[in-house]
Write a protein that holds these residues in place. Sequence first.
Motif, PDB file in Angstrom:
ATOM      1  N   PRO A 192       0.808  -1.224   0.000  1.00 54.16           N
ATOM      2  CA  PRO A 192       0.000   0.000   0.000  1.00 54.16           C
ATOM      3  C   PRO A 192       0.844   1.279   0.000  1.00 54.16           C
ATOM      4  CG  PRO A 192       0.200  -0.778   2.236  1.00 54.16           C
ATOM      5  CD  PRO A 192       0.937  -1.774   1.364  1.00 54.16           C
ATOM      6  N   PHE A 193       2.157   1.122  -0.202  1.00 54.38           N
ATOM      7  CA  PHE A 193       3.038   2.287  -0.193  1.00 54.38           C
ATOM      8  C   PHE A 193       3.098   2.902  -1.584  1.00 54.38           C
ATOM      9  CE2 PHE A 193       5.175  -0.680   2.985  1.00 54.38           C
ATOM     10  CZ  PHE A 193       4.343  -0.261   4.011  1.00 54.38           C
ATOM     11  N   PRO A 194       3.393   4.198  -1.688  1.00 54.34           N
ATOM     12  CA  PRO A 194       3.368   4.876  -2.995  1.00 54.34           C
ATOM     13  C   PRO A 194       4.461   4.404  -3.939  1.00 54.34           C
ATOM     14  CG  PRO A 194       3.198   6.454  -1.169  1.00 54.34           C
ATOM     15  CD  PRO A 194       3.588   5.142  -0.566  1.00 54.34           C
ATOM     16  N   GLY A 195       4.131   4.394  -5.221  1.00 56.10           N
ATOM     17  CA  GLY A 195       5.091   4.085  -6.276  1.00 56.10           C
ATOM     18  C   GLY A 195       4.698   4.806  -7.550  1.00 56.10           C
ATOM     19  N   VAL A 196       5.685   5.333  -8.275  1.00 52.52           N
ATOM     20  CA  VAL A 196       5.409   6.075  -9.509  1.00 52.52           C
ATOM     21  C   VAL A 196       6.455   5.725 -10.555  1.00 52.52           C
ATOM     22  CG1 VAL A 196       4.323   8.017  -8.314  1.00 52.52           C
ATOM     23  CG2 VAL A 196       6.786   8.071  -8.766  1.00 52.52           C
ATOM     24  N   ALA A 197       6.096   5.929 -11.813  1.00 51.45           N
ATOM     25  CA  ALA A 197       7.034   5.849 -12.928  1.00 51.45           C
ATOM     26  C   ALA A 197       7.055   7.216 -13.594  1.00 51.45           C
ATOM     27  CB  ALA A 197       6.610   4.774 -13.931  1.00 51.45           C
ATOM     28  N   SER A 229       1.247   5.580 -11.874  1.00 51.07           N
ATOM     29  CA  SER A 229       1.311   5.600 -10.416  1.00 51.07           C
ATOM     30  C   SER A 229       0.413   4.509  -9.867  1.00 51.07           C
ATOM     31  CB  SER A 229       0.881   6.969  -9.882  1.00 51.07           C
ATOM     32  OG  SER A 229      -0.473   7.231 -10.204  1.00 51.07           O
ATOM     33  N   ASN A 230       0.699   4.102  -8.642  1.00 52.74           N
ATOM     34  CA  ASN A 230      -0.172   3.118  -8.011  1.00 52.74           C
ATOM     35  C   ASN A 230      -1.170   3.819  -7.095  1.00 52.74           C
ATOM     36  OD1 ASN A 230       1.285   3.800  -5.726  1.00 52.74           O
ATOM     37  ND2 ASN A 230       2.110   1.746  -5.363  1.00 52.74           N
ATOM     38  N   SER A 231      -2.036   3.050  -6.475  1.00 51.41           N
ATOM     39  CA  SER A 231      -3.079   3.637  -5.626  1.00 51.41           C
ATOM     40  C   SER A 231      -2.483   4.296  -4.396  1.00 51.41           C
ATOM     41  CB  SER A 231      -4.079   2.557  -5.207  1.00 51.41           C
ATOM     42  OG  SER A 231      -4.745   2.016  -6.344  1.00 51.41           O
ATOM     43  N   GLY A 232      -1.375   3.741  -3.902  1.00 51.08           N
ATOM     44  CA  GLY A 232      -0.728   4.338  -2.740  1.00 51.08           C
ATOM     45  C   GLY A 232      -0.276   5.758  -3.018  1.00 51.08           C
ATOM     46  N   ALA A 233       0.243   5.996  -4.216  1.00 54.82           N
ATOM     47  CA  ALA A 233       0.674   7.347  -4.586  1.00 54.82           C
ATOM     48  C   ALA A 233      -0.523   8.281  -4.704  1.00 54.82           C
ATOM     49  CB  ALA A 233       1.437   7.304  -5.904  1.00 54.82           C
ATOM     50  N   VAL A 234      -1.623   7.791  -5.259  1.00 55.35           N
ATOM     51  CA  VAL A 234      -2.824   8.615  -5.393  1.00 55.35           C
ATOM     52  C   VAL A 234      -3.360   9.005  -4.020  1.00 55.35           C
ATOM     53  CG1 VAL A 234      -5.223   8.641  -6.189  1.00 55.35           C
ATOM     54  CG2 VAL A 234      -3.434   7.623  -7.626  1.00 55.35           C
ATOM     55  N   ARG A 235      -3.379   8.046  -3.095  1.00 56.70           N
ATOM     56  CA  ARG A 235      -3.879   8.347  -1.752  1.00 56.70           C
ATOM     57  C   ARG A 235      -3.000   9.390  -1.051  1.00 56.70           C
ATOM     58  NH1 ARG A 235      -4.932   2.642  -1.902  1.00 56.70           N
ATOM     59  NH2 ARG A 235      -2.876   2.218  -1.008  1.00 56.70           N
ATOM     60  N   VAL A 259      -1.112  11.766  -2.480  1.00 56.78           N
ATOM     61  CA  VAL A 259      -1.320  13.070  -3.105  1.00 56.78           C
ATOM     62  C   VAL A 259      -2.660  13.658  -2.681  1.00 56.78           C
ATOM     63  CG1 VAL A 259      -1.699  14.238  -5.308  1.00 56.78           C
ATOM     64  CG2 VAL A 259       0.188  12.620  -5.068  1.00 56.78           C
ATOM     65  N   GLU A 260      -3.696  12.830  -2.655  1.00 52.87           N
ATOM     66  CA  GLU A 260      -5.011  13.334  -2.258  1.00 52.87           C
ATOM     67  C   GLU A 260      -5.008  13.816  -0.813  1.00 52.87           C
ATOM     68  OE1 GLU A 260      -7.859  10.300  -3.077  1.00 52.87           O
ATOM     69  OE2 GLU A 260      -8.055  10.873  -5.190  1.00 52.87           O
ATOM     70  N   PHE A 261      -4.271  13.125   0.046  1.00 49.66           N
ATOM     71  CA  PHE A 261      -4.181  13.561   1.441  1.00 49.66           C
ATOM     72  C   PHE A 261      -3.488  14.917   1.544  1.00 49.66           C
ATOM     73  CE2 PHE A 261      -1.225  13.699   5.120  1.00 49.66           C
ATOM     74  CZ  PHE A 261      -2.165  13.989   6.107  1.00 49.66           C
ATOM     75  N   LEU A 262      -2.411  15.102   0.792  1.00 49.37           N
ATOM     76  CA  LEU A 262      -1.610  16.323   0.921  1.00 49.37           C
ATOM     77  C   LEU A 262      -2.219  17.518   0.197  1.00 49.37           C
ATOM     78  CD1 LEU A 262       1.981  14.818   0.493  1.00 49.37           C
ATOM     79  CD2 LEU A 262       0.944  15.650   2.615  1.00 49.37           C
ATOM     80  N   VAL A 263      -2.678  17.321  -1.034  1.00 49.40           N
ATOM     81  CA  VAL A 263      -3.112  18.469  -1.845  1.00 49.40           C
ATOM     82  C   VAL A 263      -4.544  18.358  -2.345  1.00 49.40           C
ATOM     83  CG1 VAL A 263      -0.739  18.892  -2.564  1.00 49.40           C
ATOM     84  CG2 VAL A 263      -2.213  17.514  -4.010  1.00 49.40           C
ATOM     85  N   GLY A 264      -5.224  17.259  -2.045  1.00 49.98           N
ATOM     86  CA  GLY A 264      -6.584  17.097  -2.516  1.00 49.98           C
ATOM     87  C   GLY A 264      -6.640  16.348  -3.827  1.00 49.98           C
ATOM     88  N   PRO A 265      -7.815  15.911  -4.262  1.00 49.36           N
ATOM     89  CA  PRO A 265      -7.960  15.142  -5.502  1.00 49.36           C
ATOM     90  C   PRO A 265      -7.636  15.975  -6.729  1.00 49.36           C
ATOM     91  CG  PRO A 265     -10.114  15.722  -4.605  1.00 49.36           C
ATOM     92  CD  PRO A 265      -9.106  16.112  -3.573  1.00 49.36           C
ATOM     93  N   LEU A 266      -7.076  15.312  -7.721  1.00 47.05           N
ATOM     94  CA  LEU A 266      -6.745  15.962  -8.981  1.00 47.05           C
ATOM     95  C   LEU A 266      -7.729  15.534 -10.062  1.00 47.05           C
ATOM     96  CD1 LEU A 266      -2.863  15.433  -8.961  1.00 47.05           C
ATOM     97  CD2 LEU A 266      -4.126  17.469  -8.245  1.00 47.05           C
ATOM     98  N   ALA A 267      -7.955  16.403 -11.019  1.00 42.29           N
ATOM     99  CA  ALA A 267      -8.825  16.060 -12.141  1.00 42.29           C
ATOM    100  C   ALA A 267      -8.180  14.954 -12.959  1.00 42.29           C
ATOM    101  CB  ALA A 267      -9.066  17.287 -13.014  1.00 42.29           C
ATOM    102  N   PRO A 268      -8.972  14.050 -13.524  1.00 43.21           N
ATOM    103  CA  PRO A 268      -8.409  12.981 -14.346  1.00 43.21           C
ATOM    104  C   PRO A 268      -7.543  13.527 -15.470  1.00 43.21           C
ATOM    105  CG  PRO A 268     -10.743  12.596 -13.924  1.00 43.21           C
ATOM    106  CD  PRO A 268     -10.440  13.977 -13.424  1.00 43.21           C
ATOM    107  N   ASP A 269      -6.447  12.816 -15.741  1.00 45.20           N
ATOM    108  CA  ASP A 269      -5.522  13.158 -16.828  1.00 45.20           C
ATOM    109  C   ASP A 269      -4.815  14.503 -16.620  1.00 45.20           C
ATOM    110  OD1 ASP A 269      -6.220  10.795 -18.223  1.00 45.20           O
ATOM    111  OD2 ASP A 269      -7.967  11.793 -19.063  1.00 45.20           O
TER     112      ASP A 269
END
Length: 274
Positions: A104-109, A119-125, A127-137
């Motif tokens: 469940p830890f973040p990972g990105v390419a 990115s994986n779900s851990g990275a999305v979670r 980012v959403e915690f720190l800065v809020g949800p981002l628009a798709p794409d």
Amino acid sequence: MSRQPSFAASLRWWRRHRGLSQLDLAGRTEISQRHLSFLELGRALPSREMVMRLAVALDVPLRQHNALLISAGFAPVWRQTNLAAPELDQIRSALDYMLAQQEPFPGVAVDRHWNLLRSNSGAVRLVEFLVGPLAPDTPINLADALVAPDILRPHLVNWPDVVRYFIRSVEADAAIDGTPETAALLERLLGYQGVRETLNAPPSELAIAPVLPMHFRKGKTDLRLFTTIATLGIPQDITLQELRIECFFPMDNETAGILRGWSEGTPGARSVAR
């Protein structure tokens, strides 16, 4: 012949950029120093094989290797394939596998300029915690997100130490690839408020941990993460040579527990963290 001066200038630039004398480079490529001198002066024309040998000896990245060939009048040999292309299906599968294993830890390419590719779900979670949800794409550049004053910086307790190390890594990238694009990225990052002053300041604390963590804080929640960066072995494609996989790991049990709680949907985990 009209392209030869460009090749000669490029050859001289790469040799000096790598800190090699003509004698050093001639020894690496098993040619005479005299012949190398003639190539650098444009008094001798390189064969395609010679351009290849020089590029390998100078450790020129594939993108710039192609540029050297073109400047000498030859067709490029290294291709650049879109990561979404069918021929890279196995590579994408490997990336997805690596990012999934990181949960469940973040990972990105990312690419060579830190543009987010996967990115994986851990990275999305995170980012959403720190800065809020981002628009798709939404296009995301992790270098800008880290260094700019209004994205991750407000939540990164040890931002000066982290950004000091990160800028040095971008400087190393610029030295390795020698492209205007990477130089422009470096200048853009240096132009953000407070960055140049931070680079000239002494470290804020002594190095007591084995690695430098990224210490995020939002509200009453503290997250301490360290990162690893992996690359593909023996790439023969420009896109793949420039690909990086960055994985974030918890530095302590508290961080690990929070990240696992987010992934498991523990009641109240996200709301308490916020």
